[in-house]
Design a protein around this motif. Structure first.
Motif, short mmCIF file in Angstrom:
data_model
loop_
_atom_site.label_atom_id
_atom_site.label_comp_id
_atom_site.label_asym_id
_atom_site.label_seq_id
_atom_site.Cartn_x
_atom_site.Cartn_y
_atom_site.Cartn_z
N GLU A 10 0.82 -1.22 0.00
CA GLU A 10 0.00 0.00 0.00
C GLU A 10 0.85 1.27 0.00
O GLU A 10 0.35 2.35 0.28
N GLN A 11 2.13 1.10 -0.30
CA GLN A 11 3.08 2.21 -0.43
C GLN A 11 3.25 3.02 0.85
O GLN A 11 3.55 4.22 0.80
N ARG A 12 3.08 2.38 1.98
CA ARG A 12 3.37 3.02 3.28
C ARG A 12 4.74 2.54 3.73
O ARG A 12 4.88 1.77 4.68
N TYR A 13 5.75 2.99 2.99
CA TYR A 13 7.09 2.45 3.14
C TYR A 13 7.72 2.66 4.52
O TYR A 13 8.32 1.74 5.05
N PRO A 14 7.59 3.84 5.13
CA PRO A 14 8.19 4.00 6.46
C PRO A 14 7.58 3.04 7.49
O PRO A 14 8.29 2.50 8.34
N PHE A 15 6.28 2.80 7.39
CA PHE A 15 5.62 1.88 8.32
C PHE A 15 6.06 0.44 8.06
O PHE A 15 6.26 -0.34 8.99
N ALA A 16 6.22 0.11 6.79
CA ALA A 16 6.69 -1.23 6.42
C ALA A 16 8.10 -1.45 6.98
O ALA A 16 8.37 -2.48 7.60
N LEU A 17 8.97 -0.48 6.77
CA LEU A 17 10.34 -0.60 7.26
C LEU A 17 10.37 -0.77 8.78
O LEU A 17 11.11 -1.60 9.30
N GLU A 18 9.55 -0.01 9.47
CA GLU A 18 9.49 -0.11 10.93
C GLU A 18 9.11 -1.53 11.37
O GLU A 18 9.72 -2.08 12.28
N LYS A 19 8.15 -2.11 10.70
CA LYS A 19 7.71 -3.47 11.06
C LYS A 19 8.78 -4.50 10.74
O LYS A 19 9.04 -5.40 11.53
N PHE A 20 9.44 -4.36 9.59
CA PHE A 20 10.51 -5.29 9.24
C PHE A 20 11.67 -5.17 10.24
O PHE A 20 12.24 -6.17 10.66
N GLN A 21 12.00 -3.96 10.65
CA GLN A 21 13.08 -3.76 11.61
C GLN A 21 12.72 -4.36 12.97
O GLN A 21 13.56 -4.99 13.62
N LYS A 22 11.49 -4.15 13.41
CA LYS A 22 11.06 -4.75 14.69
C LYS A 22 11.11 -6.27 14.61
O LYS A 22 11.53 -6.94 15.56
N GLY A 23 10.68 -6.81 13.49
CA GLY A 23 10.73 -8.25 13.29
C GLY A 23 12.15 -8.78 13.37
O GLY A 23 12.41 -9.84 13.95
N LEU A 24 13.10 -8.04 12.79
CA LEU A 24 14.49 -8.45 12.83
C LEU A 24 15.05 -8.47 14.24
O LEU A 24 15.94 -9.27 14.55
N GLN A 25 14.53 -7.61 15.10
CA GLN A 25 14.99 -7.58 16.49
C GLN A 25 14.56 -8.80 17.28
O GLN A 25 15.22 -9.17 18.24
N ILE A 26 13.46 -9.42 16.87
CA ILE A 26 12.93 -10.53 17.66
C ILE A 26 12.98 -11.89 16.97
O ILE A 26 12.63 -12.89 17.57
N VAL A 27 13.44 -11.95 15.73
CA VAL A 27 13.34 -13.17 14.94
C VAL A 27 14.23 -14.30 15.47
O VAL A 27 13.91 -15.47 15.28
N GLY A 28 15.31 -13.98 16.09
CA GLY A 28 16.19 -15.04 16.59
C GLY A 28 16.95 -15.72 15.46
O GLY A 28 17.42 -15.07 14.53
N ASP A 29 17.04 -17.05 15.53
CA ASP A 29 17.85 -17.82 14.58
C ASP A 29 17.05 -18.39 13.41
O ASP A 29 17.55 -19.24 12.69
N GLU A 30 15.85 -17.97 13.24
CA GLU A 30 15.02 -18.49 12.14
C GLU A 30 15.48 -17.86 10.82
O GLU A 30 15.09 -16.75 10.47
N ILE A 31 16.31 -18.59 10.09
CA ILE A 31 16.95 -18.08 8.88
C ILE A 31 15.94 -17.62 7.83
O ILE A 31 16.06 -16.53 7.27
N GLN A 32 14.94 -18.46 7.56
CA GLN A 32 13.96 -18.11 6.52
C GLN A 32 13.22 -16.83 6.87
O GLN A 32 13.02 -15.96 6.01
N GLN A 33 12.81 -16.69 8.12
CA GLN A 33 12.11 -15.47 8.54
C GLN A 33 13.05 -14.26 8.45
O GLN A 33 12.64 -13.17 8.04
N ARG A 34 14.30 -14.45 8.86
CA ARG A 34 15.27 -13.35 8.80
C ARG A 34 15.45 -12.89 7.35
O ARG A 34 15.47 -11.69 7.07
N TRP A 35 15.57 -13.82 6.42
CA TRP A 35 15.72 -13.46 5.01
C TRP A 35 14.53 -12.65 4.52
O TRP A 35 14.70 -11.66 3.81
#
Length: 66
Positions: free
Chosen positions: A13-38
């Motif tokens: 939906e072209q809400r890029y700053p919000f998308a980036l924020e969610k991806f960054q938060k996800g990266l902080q909590i993903v742990g060792d799950e390689i597929q999710q990290r990718w």
């Protein structure tokens, strides 16, 4: 992963700053799950690219390929 899915919706939906924020938060909590990290790294790279932030996009792409 809920944050990834939410980020994907924001990206579509072209809400890029919000998308980036969610991806960054996800990266902080993903742990060792390689597929999710990718997925999160690729999403963050695409969001940065869409916001015309090539340096950040390249860094996420590098981390994705590492």
């Amino acid at each position: 992963m809920e944050l990834y899915e939410q980020g994907k919706v924001d990206l579509g939906e072209q809400r890029y700053p919000f998308a980036l924020e969610k991806f960054q938060k996800g990266l902080q909590i993903v742990g060792d799950e390689i597929q999710q990290r990718w997925r999160l790294l690729l999403g963050a790279a695409l969001a940065c690219e869409a916001m015309e932030r090539p340096r950040f996009a390249i860094e996420y792409y590098r981390r994705f390929l590492a």
